[in-house]
Design a protein around this motif. Structure first.
Motif, PDB file in Angstrom:
ATOM      1  N   HIS A  80     -52.525 -67.774   3.559  1.00 25.30           N
ATOM      2  CA  HIS A  80     -53.106 -67.208   4.783  1.00 25.30           C
ATOM      3  C   HIS A  80     -53.904 -68.310   5.456  1.00 25.30           C
ATOM      4  O   HIS A  80     -54.791 -68.906   4.845  1.00 25.30           O
ATOM      5  N   ASP A 121     -49.708 -66.087   8.431  1.00 24.66           N
ATOM      6  CA  ASP A 121     -49.350 -66.201   7.014  1.00 24.66           C
ATOM      7  C   ASP A 121     -48.074 -67.012   6.819  1.00 24.66           C
ATOM      8  O   ASP A 121     -47.224 -67.064   7.708  1.00 24.66           O
ATOM      9  N   PRO A 130     -53.729 -64.043  -1.367  1.00 23.98           N
ATOM     10  CA  PRO A 130     -54.812 -64.163  -0.390  1.00 23.98           C
ATOM     11  C   PRO A 130     -55.204 -62.781   0.128  1.00 23.98           C
ATOM     12  O   PRO A 130     -54.344 -61.955   0.449  1.00 23.98           O
ATOM     13  N   GLU A 131     -56.500 -62.529   0.186  1.00 23.68           N
ATOM     14  CA  GLU A 131     -56.972 -61.195   0.556  1.00 23.68           C
ATOM     15  C   GLU A 131     -56.686 -60.857   2.018  1.00 23.68           C
ATOM     16  O   GLU A 131     -56.563 -59.696   2.385  1.00 23.68           O
ATOM     17  N   GLU A 132     -56.553 -61.872   2.857  1.00 23.47           N
ATOM     18  CA  GLU A 132     -56.492 -61.609   4.297  1.00 23.47           C
ATOM     19  C   GLU A 132     -55.063 -61.414   4.810  1.00 23.47           C
ATOM     20  O   GLU A 132     -54.852 -61.344   6.018  1.00 23.47           O
ATOM     21  N   LYS A 186     -49.434 -64.856 -10.569  1.00 27.09           N
ATOM     22  CA  LYS A 186     -49.626 -65.486  -9.257  1.00 27.09           C
ATOM     23  C   LYS A 186     -48.441 -66.357  -8.857  1.00 27.09           C
ATOM     24  O   LYS A 186     -48.260 -66.680  -7.681  1.00 27.09           O
ATOM     25  N   GLU A 222     -53.300 -62.528  -7.525  1.00 24.03           N
ATOM     26  CA  GLU A 222     -54.076 -63.565  -6.842  1.00 24.03           C
ATOM     27  C   GLU A 222     -53.518 -63.904  -5.453  1.00 24.03           C
ATOM     28  O   GLU A 222     -53.421 -65.071  -5.078  1.00 24.03           O
ATOM     29  N   GLN A 255     -47.893 -58.344   3.714  1.00 19.81           N
ATOM     30  CA  GLN A 255     -48.046 -57.626   2.443  1.00 19.81           C
ATOM     31  C   GLN A 255     -46.770 -56.855   2.092  1.00 19.81           C
ATOM     32  O   GLN A 255     -46.361 -56.816   0.930  1.00 19.81           O
TER      33      GLN A 255
END
Lengths: 195, 807
Positions: free
Chosen positions: B636, B473, B612-614, B604, B610, B620
């Motif tokens: 990410h 990341d 990145p989900e990963e 965002k 918004e 995080q």
């Protein structure tokens, strides 16, 4: 500096005492001094970076310990604490000295310089420091203060060394990152800056 | 491509602190109320602690408390390989048994001396082949090797099998691991020259300059840990689990690290940092644990020793047809790594053999714990294979340069048992460049010239390591002052990759370097996760993340400008710290203005939506704490395809004295092939630093153990024979190919590890050359071995032995 104390003699004294370097007997054996009756003077004055500092020193205390842990001069590094690596190199009366291998009590008459004492009053780096920055001489940096002090000592004794001479003069300082070539580039650059 | 920052020299921000002594390493810190921990370590190589009586020590004035293995492992010690925090089952000399805290170190040492520990002595072993003998001692409790999902098991060969291997023959025992590709028999059948022989690579310690001291204290429910690691967030992520503290409650402070070389990359290699942390928790005082050089030898780990058999076949034109490799790895007292497999992988990559088979068995010894050390495996095999190529070249009438060019990896090739394609590969170019700059052909007339007892040798060698990862990341921030803050979780281990990777972000935003701040050095500054800084990966991996995060910020800048000032985001570009219309540069925002607008808009733009989900858990946590505090670019990195290699080529000329065995390296040049060069001076440092390590590998460094008591004799620099100024050339020339890699946004790959392998390969080849093609099959080749060879006497005391004078 007490001329009677050499590193070899200090170590021989330690070995002869059959004890660790913390032995008071070893100190007197190494220095050849008579043990005073009664007590060992602890509060001593030493000249560090042009300032006389009064400091409480144990009989067996090394200069590196005093600088780092009593005076807060942590630029002097301890890599081996046994006279092998040179990370603790300081200048005593312009002579490169392993601070891990001399006792602070032997420094009463010496003029000690550490890496913290090299910058000018206005904050300008010493030419060796400046040259080491320009040549990106350090890698991890842990040996760097010792390398700086060895280079300063060399250039005071010989302002225009050849690269080969510099290599020999610096050979008491180990760099595990292997940045010897970059340090030598720095020393040669420093000769130019000093002019 | 014309870059603003990439490929240009700069001064990393920590360099002035290194030359003035101001930068702080872990042991330079103090804390109010700090007490001191000392360790009681195992004096014997293999034992079981039966009883600890610390009553006398605990009764002493100034003693505050102790920590034992029972404290840190209340449910019992893990029954697996790997270092433990403390142990009652030591398997090597120096392994920490307990820690004691006192008001000062002298008191702590005195108290340690008052502790009575009753040990049950257990049999120990120093050489893997001795352990494989019937009746040989096992290094671990329960066996001499560790098998995944089975635990410790005992493996023995027959006496004949061990004796046959020691006599120079192919091992006939069943290996623990076999990997192969191609038709080995057919490939050997096509060979017109076949070399076959045994070899040893000595293990040896990392000996980083900074001993692994650490300071820990608890404050406001958080653990503050000052330590030295190669990695920053990756290390913190792992050590939190070892200590047992939630990730969000750990602050790892690590502005500078005094060397790593593989053994400070991951938390599992420094579990001893949990000692001050847990002791501090137990006694509720800040705890400083200063490590000695001897302790650093123990904590610091070592390279795996390899004992092997190799068979290599070459076709008449010099093409490497086949390589068959059988290696017994010395896993030391705590388990080891995958060096042996990597050795086979390296041969496959560097020489593109048609068929390769690797067979390997890893066996423990009661010696230093083993793990990754600069080019683990790739660099051990480099000095073994290089002289074999030279002898093959001479036999086949191919030049020593040509045999390497014929077999060189290039873009479009694949490598390794997995047959992985390269992202790009320019080994032929690197060989050409090294040969040209060294005048390799012109020097051939000097080959084997003598001057009294001295003889000239020429050597050329290649190095390789996989040099890039992905999936991490990136975070960049900008406040209303318009400065770019690059949050970088890369550790500061001396490569300056934390700084040079950050310049990829500055490049994207065309930001003057003086307007950038690298946010690093402690994890409470909210840093993204990175891959550990090992495996020469940082440049490739983290230019991707820094570049991606800055690209996200750039996209958002253009969106804001288009929304506020009209037009489409594609109508905008950046320059001079402004986002502006391409057609009319007067229409736009300064960076300070666009950052202010981003903060006003939130969502965002400030990390509140918004995302990145990963994103990794560690990232995080960082983002949650940065949310809303500034304009955020976040990224990410998806996975890349292929193997990004780092390659080097070294050529050298030596003068070998047959009377003394001394080697003088007269000239040496190393050429790097690592994609686009990010930072020339940093690249130069990696090449010359790797050269010194390669010289150590080939000529000096090795473990030595007292065979009677199992005591290590190379705990210091001198005995370990770390190279000094006088063991290395007065000048090492460097250069690089500088062709971009397509899988990296700025074209960059890593270089730290291969720079060692090629030097070791070249130096060993030069020694072989000076001695008329004699292959020692060993690293290091010491002066004694050279003298013995010249005198016609045996080079080794015990054939294929590890941890003794031969290997």
């Amino acid at each position: 500096m007490n001329q009677k104390l050499t590193r070899r003699r200090f170590i021989k004294g330690v070995i002869a005492s059959g004890a660790a370097a913390t032995s008071t007997a070893a100190w007197y054996s190494a220095t050849g001094q008579e043990r005073p009756s009664g007590f060992v003077e602890r509060l001593v004055r030493i000249n560090v970076n042009g300032q006389v500092r009064s400091v409480d020193v144990e009989p067996q205390e090394t200069l590196a310990s005093t600088l780092r842990y009593k005076l807060g001069l942590t630029g002097t590094k301890l890599g081996c604490n046994r006279g092998e690596c040179g990370a603790c190199t300081v200048l005593v009366d312009d002579v490169t000295t392993y601070a891990c291998s001399v006792l602070t009590h032997s420094m009463k008459n010496g003029r000690i310089e550490t890496v913290e004492g090299l910058e000018s009053a206005n904050g300008d780096l010493h030419p060796v420091q400046q040259a080491f920055v320009e040549e990106l001489s350090p890698q991890c940096g842990y040996c760097t203060p010792g390398q700086v002090m060895s280079a300063v000592g060399l250039l005071r004794a010989n302002p225009n060394p050849s690269r080969e001479e510099a290599r020999h003069a610096m050979s008491g300082n180990i760099c595990r990152c292997g940045s010897y070539d970059s340090y030598l580039d720095g020393v040669m650059r420093a000769t130019e800056l000093i002019g | 491509m014309a870059y603003m920052h990439i490929g240009k020299d700069f001064t990393p921000p920590d360099v002035p602190g290194k030359v003035t002594g101001r930068i702080k390493y872990a042991e330079d810190y103090t804390r109010e109320g700090m007490v001191y921990a000392r360790l009681l370590t195992s004096p014997i190589p293999h034992a079981r602690v039966l009883d600890i009586d610390a009553s006398a020590a605990l009764a002493m004035d100034g003693v505050i408390g102790i920590l034992t293995a029972d404290d840190v492992y209340p449910d019992g010690e893990p029954q697996s390989t790997g270092l433990k925090i403390l142990t009652n089952e030591p398997t090597l000399v120096g392994e920490p048994i307990l820690a004691l805290a006192a008001v000062d170190e002298k008191t702590a040492e005195s108290a340690i001396a008052q502790i009575s520990v009753t040990f049950e002595r257990l049999p120990f072993v120093l050489d893997p082949l001795d352990s494989l003998q019937p009746g040989g001692a096992d290094a671990y409790n329960g066996g001499n090797t560790f098998v995944f999902r089975q635990g410790f098991v005992e493996e023995k060969w027959t006496a004949d099998q061990v004796a046959s291997f020691r006599a120079g023959n192919e091992p006939t025992a069943e290996p623990q691991q076999t990997v192969e590709y191609g038709d080995l028999d057919a490939a050997f059948g096509e060979s017109s020259y076949v070399y076959e022989g045994t070899f040893t690579n000595a293990g040896y310690p990392h000996h980083s300059m900074e001993p692994r001291s650490a300071l820990a204290y608890w404050e406001d429910g958080k653990l503050y840990l000052h330590g030295g690691s190669q990695s920053l967030t990756a290390f913190a992520d792992g050590i939190a689990g070892i200590i047992g503290v939630p990730k969000e409650d750990l602050v790892f402070v690590n502005a500078a690290t005094g060397g790593g070389f593989g053994q400070r990359a991951r938390a599992g290699s420094i579990p001893v940092y949990a000692v001050p942390a847990k002791l501090s928790q137990k006694i509720n005082r800040p705890v400083m644990m200063r490590a000695t050089r001897e302790e650093e030898f123990t904590f610091g780990g070592a390279r795996q020793g390899l004992t092997g058999w190799i068979k290599v076949g070459f076709k008449p034109d010099g093409v490497m047809a086949a390589c068959d490799l059988w290696i017994v790895s010395d896993n030391g007292g705590k388990g080891g790594g995958a060096d042996a497999y990597s050795a086979a992988d390296c041969i496959s990559v560097l020489y593109q053999a048609d068929a390769v088979r690797f067979r390997g068995t890893a066996i423990g010894t009661n010696t230093a714990h083993r793990g990754a050390q600069r080019g683990p495996g790739q660099n051990q095999i480099a000095p073994i294979i290089s002289p074999i190529l030279d002898v093959a070249a001479d036999e086949l009438g191919v030049s020593r340069l040509d045999i390497r060019k014929i077999n060189a990896a290039m873009t479009g090739d694949v490598g390794g048992p997995q047959r992985t394609p390269f992202t790009s590969a320019y080994m032929p170019e690197a060989l050409e460049q090294a040969a040209a700059e060294f005048d390799w052909e012109g020097r051939q007339s000097r080959r084997r010239q003598t001057n009294g007892s001295k003889v000239i040798g020429l050597g050329i060698g290649q190095g390789y390591h996989n040099a890039g990862r992905s999936g991490m990341d990136g975070i960049v921030m900008m406040g209303a002052d318009g400065r770019l803050k690059i949050h970088n979780g890369v550790g500061n281990l001396g490569t300056y990759s934390y700084a040079s990777t950050s310049r990829a972000a500055a490049e994207v935003l065309q930001m003057p370097w003086e307007s950038c701040d690298i946010i690093t050095g402690r994890t409470d500054l909210h840093l993204p996760i990175t891959s550990p800084q090992d495996g020469s990966n940082s440049i490739f991996t983290n230019t991707r993340t820094c570049y991606g995060a800055a690209q996200d910020m750039l996209t958002k800048m253009k969106e804001i400008a288009a929304t506020d000032l009209g037009g489409d985001p594609t109508d905008y570009d950046v320059s001079n710290e402004r986002v502006h219309q391409i057609a009319d540069e007067s229409v736009g925002y300064s960076y300070a203005e666009v950052a202010q607008r981003a903060i006003e808009l939130g969502g965002k733009y400030t990390g509140s939506a918004e995302l990145p989900e990963e994103l990794a858990e560690w990232t995080q946590i960082a983002v949650s704490r940065l949310e809303g505090t500034g304009f955020m670019g976040i990224f990410h990195d998806p996975r890349h395809e292929g193997n990004p290699p780092g390659f080097t080529v070294t050529a050298c000329e030596i003068e070998l004295d047959k009377e003394t065995g001394k080697i003088d390296i007269l000239e040496m040049i190393s050429i790097g092939e690592a994609g686009t060069i990010m930072h020339p001076k940093g690249m130069d440092n990696q090449l010359v630093g790797g050269a010194v390590w390669g010289i150590g590998l080939s000529a000096y460094e090795r473990h030595l153990y007292d065979p009677q008591n199992g005591l290590p004799a190379s705990t210091g620099y001198w005995q370990s024979k770390v190279p000094t100024y006088l063991d290395t050339p007065v000048k090492i020339e460097t250069g690089w190919v500088d062709l971009p890699d397509p899988e990296n946004p700025v074209g960059a790959r890593g270089i730290g590890e291969p720079s060692m392998g090629s030097v070791s390969a070249a130096l060993t080849a030069a020694i072989t050359d000076a001695l008329d093609g004699h292959i020692f099959g060993a690293s290091p080749i010491t002066a004694d071995m050279i003298i013995n060879h010249v005198a016609g006497t045996s080079e080794e005391a015990v054939p294929l032995a590890q941890n003794n004078f031969r290997g």
